[in-house]
Scaffold this motif. Structure first.
Motif, PDB file in Angstrom:
ATOM      1  N   THR A   1       3.516  -3.863 100.483  1.00 19.35           N
ATOM      2  CA  THR A   1       3.307  -2.554  99.882  1.00 19.35           C
ATOM      3  C   THR A   1       3.778  -1.477 100.844  1.00 19.35           C
ATOM      4  OG1 THR A   1       1.431  -3.320  98.568  1.00 19.35           O
ATOM      5  CG2 THR A   1       1.602  -0.956  98.954  1.00 19.35           C
TER       6      THR A   1
ATOM      7  N   THR B   1       4.131   2.535 101.553  1.00 17.41           N
ATOM      8  CA  THR B   1       3.595   3.853 101.207  1.00 17.41           C
ATOM      9  C   THR B   1       4.577   4.919 101.667  1.00 17.41           C
ATOM     10  OG1 THR B   1       1.320   3.072 101.412  1.00 17.41           O
ATOM     11  CG2 THR B   1       1.669   5.446 101.500  1.00 17.41           C
TER      12      THR B   1
ATOM     13  N   LYS C   1       3.877   4.522  96.103  1.00 18.50           N
ATOM     14  CA  LYS C   1       3.652   3.163  96.609  1.00 18.50           C
ATOM     15  C   LYS C   1       4.610   2.220  95.887  1.00 18.50           C
ATOM     16  CE  LYS C   1      -1.146   3.461  98.190  1.00 18.50           C
ATOM     17  NZ  LYS C   1      -0.858   3.153  99.602  1.00 18.50           N
TER      18      LYS C   1
END
Length: 703
Positions: free
Chosen positions: A614, A616, A670
């Motif tokens: 993930t 950001t 994200k």
């Protein structure tokens, strides 16, 4: 101009019905019999457009097509298909039936949510699509003040949660593409409209927005069950959402007699973060002589020891929560009257002693308040208070305690030296105005606040951007250093050339705490004077920079700047305010209700993203209103293809491909790719106005 969100209240009609009204009316016209199409064994609950024929069902049905409503509640919502034939509304239409209502569509059948046992956050994915409306008159406003934005006659869903004693619960519902309302009440009050309406009077949220979040706080004094409800303002308004319940300890310092202790940092600024969520109000009529008071919201008190003979500027940032900020000596008695006297600004006015602040924030604009304290010959204890204008306004906040000294470059004849590409931080607090009539040929002036002057040497033919951002409503202007230091000469020198030249714009006053920028592209090398000023006598702390700029080359999807993601974090700096940047896709919106984004944009190609991680992506603005979006680099560089690719998947917090918070705010995305590859990030905006372009910093992090 900053954007506000507007939602129209009242009757809503689908397009099909609106068109039908112009032709032959809208409703059942089948004559004296009941509806001919039965849904799941029960009668329709909604009027069909035209004798159960083609069209959309939009309103409650009638028993004999002339008067009254059906007495049997339908088990499904009608479809939007062209045919009412076949097996009825359980599957005969296109694009299809909304399906049966959620199981938790009634208060008595509230879905039980178990709080997390491994952390402080509990998350639930939900939907109100096809939900029934149980209580159409709920507005959490039993006194009929009109403050709640209710009633909420849309379909709703209920959640039941067991809360612990002596805990604070922050409940948020995030959504996109529709407009929800949220409220909560103790389960013990029962499931009647009257009881619920009274019980939710202090625990509701309806901010009127087509995306974002609704937030409420529950201060649970005893272990007990609560019901949380997701609703909407119209029967035709529904969608998916993410419900988050955060458990916290209640705030400290909610009483004047027991403030939270704040210790000054050994050097540099002191930063303190707190929250008023769950705080009760102590003094409902505290106002400190401020016309925007009183402040009956819950408040938090802080006590700090300030050094002798020092000037302090204390700036509060409470994000979207519209708060007030005030201070008084710690020796003040803890009574409403004594505090009101002590936090009132001295007379005559003194910019170094401003003890209260309540700027009414625009929707979507970050709320910034500031106060100033100048101490005497001995150290002094002061109490700082974060409050609000309503019991329903609370949230997290950060205040920063800064020290400052009186500047010396307060006249045109004695400017400070400033080097290009080297920012300087200073202040205009307590500075006298030298020329009260400076306006630089614009309607923004006159700039009659105290001002500071800086002298900078600029090269011929290079474009420079002089940019100022501070905690007050500042202005900036520039003029050749050879200009005489008279008001008339400066006014002529800082007036932009005619015809207009975007590379030579010598003054700016955008209002509020937006960034102000002047552009200078001198024909010959030489010195220029940059002045930081204000209107209406405002003052504060600011940062000024004069930077050489070159034309960006990443203005199209096809020419995105390549950025390798080698080690977290990766930081990228850019600026969409360079003159004459063209927009590539004027109607791109990525499915976001706050789009489209016809402003200038820049693209960055992030290379080396790994599958399953993930990422950001945070975009920090510098006093303007950006939008940001991302899409796989394999996407074709057409508006239609990008529109599809940058639309976020439904209710997936780890894949948020676009963001546009209304007003001056940072943005966050994200990305959790299913396969390794490259992604393109675009920084864009909703307009070409000064508040819709500027410098920014992208930070990409991952683990």
């Amino acid at each position: 101009m900053l954007r506000n969100v507007i939602r129209l209240r009242g009757a809503l009609l689908p397009l099909s019905c609106a068109l039908a009204l112009a032709i032959a009316g809208c409703g059942d016209s089948g004559g004296g019999g009941k509806d001919t199409r039965i849904d799941g064994g029960n009668l329709d609950t909604t009027i069909d457009f035209g004798s159960d024929g083609p069209g959309n069902d939009i309103q409650p049905d009638i028993t004999v097509d002339t008067v009254g409503r059906d007495t049997t509640v339908d088990s499904v919502r009608p479809d939007f298909g062209p045919n009412e034939g076949g097996t009825g509304d359980l599957g005969d239409g296109s694009p299809g039936d909304l399906g049966p209502p959620p199981a938790n569509s009634t208060c008595a059948a509230a879905q039980t949510v178990a709080l997390s046992t491994t952390g402080t956050m509990t998350t639930v994915q939900g939907t109100t699509v096809a939900a029934l409306d149980e209580f159409p008159n709920i507005d959490c406003d039993p006194q009929s003040t009109g403050a709640s934005n209710g009633p909420w006659p849309g379909g709703q869903v209920y959640y039941k949660v067991a809360l612990k004693a002596n805990k604070l619960y922050n409940v948020s519902a995030t959504f996109s593409g529709w407009d929800l309302a949220m409220y909560a009440f103790k389960a013990s009050v029962g499931c009647t409209e009257t009881a619920i309406n009274a019980a939710c009077a202090s625990t509701y949220s309806d901010a009127i927005a087509n995306s974002g979040s609704e937030n409420i706080s529950i201060n649970s004094a005893a272990a007990e069950d609560w019901i949380i409800v997701i609703d909407s303002y119209a029967a035709q308004v529904s969608g998916t959402f993410t419900l988050t319940i955060e458990e916290r300890d209640p705030p400290m310092g909610t009483k004047c007699a027991s403030p939270v202790a704040v210790t000054l940092a050994g050097s540099g600024d002191t930063v303190f973060t707190g929250s008023t969520q769950g705080a009760a109000d102590e003094f409902a009529n505290a106002a400190c002589g401020n016309a925007n008071g009183p402040w009956p919201g819950g408040q938090v008190y802080h006590k700090v020891t300030l050094a002798a003979n020092t000037r302090y500027r204390i700036v509060l940032d409470s994000g979207a929560a519209d708060m007030a900020f005030y201070a008084f000596p710690a020796g003040t008695q803890c009574t409403e009257a004594a505090i009101n006297t002590a936090c009132t600004n001295p007379t005559p006015a003194d910019a170094t002693k401003v003890y209260n602040s309540d700027n009414i924030a625009s929707i979507g604009q970050s709320n910034v308040e500031s106060i100033s304290i100048a101490t005497g010959g001995a150290a002094e204890d002061w109490v700082l208070v974060v409050d609000s204008f309503s019991a329903n306004v609370s949230g997290d906040y950060t205040f920063t305690i800064k020290t400052y000294t009186a500047p010396s470059n307060t006249t045109c004849a004695a400017p400070a030296t400033l080097a290009p590409n080297t920012p300087v931080t200073s202040n205009t607090i307590g500075v006298a105005d030298e020329h009260a009539t400076i306006a630089c040929g614009t309607q923004d002036g006159p700039f009659d606040g105290g001002q500071l002057y800086y002298r900078v040497t600029l090269a011929a033919g290079t474009a420079y951007k002089a940019e100022v951002l501070g905690d007050f409503d500042h202005a900036i202007y520039a003029f050749p250093a050879a200009t005489q230091c008279t008001a008339a000469a400066i006014n002529t020198g800082c007036t932009s050339p005619t015809p207009a030249d975007p590379f030579n714009v010598y003054s700016s006053d955008n209002g509020s705490t937006l960034v102000d920028a002047a552009w200078i592209k001198p024909a010959a090398a030489g010195d220029w004077i940059i002045a930081v000023d204000s209107v209406a006598g405002e003052s504060g702390i600011f940062t000024l920079s004069v930077n050489a700029k070159t034309a960006p080359t990443n203005l199209t999807c096809a020419t995105a700047q390549s950025v390798a993601l080698a080690t977290s974090p990766v930081t990228i700096k850019g600026d969409t305010s360079y003159p004459n940047i063209a927009n590539e896709f004027a109607t791109l919106a990525c499915g976001n209700a706050n789009g489209p984004w016809p402003g200038a944009q820049q693209y960055y190609k992030l290379t080396g993203l790994q599958a399953g991680k993930t990422y950001t992506i945070k975009v920090k603005q510098n006093g303007w209103d950006p939008a940001v979006y991302a899409f796989p680099a394999t996407t074709q560089c057409t508006e239609a293809a990008i529109e599809t690719a940058c639309t976020s998947p439904a209710s997936d917090p780890n894949n948020v491909y676009n963001s546009d918070a209304l007003g001056v705010a940072d943005e966050e995305l994200k990305i959790t790719p299913t396969a390794a590859g490259d992604w393109i990030v675009g920084v864009d905006s909703y307009d070409t106005t000064p508040d819709a372009k500027g410098s920014f910093e992208i930070t990409v992090t991952w683990q």
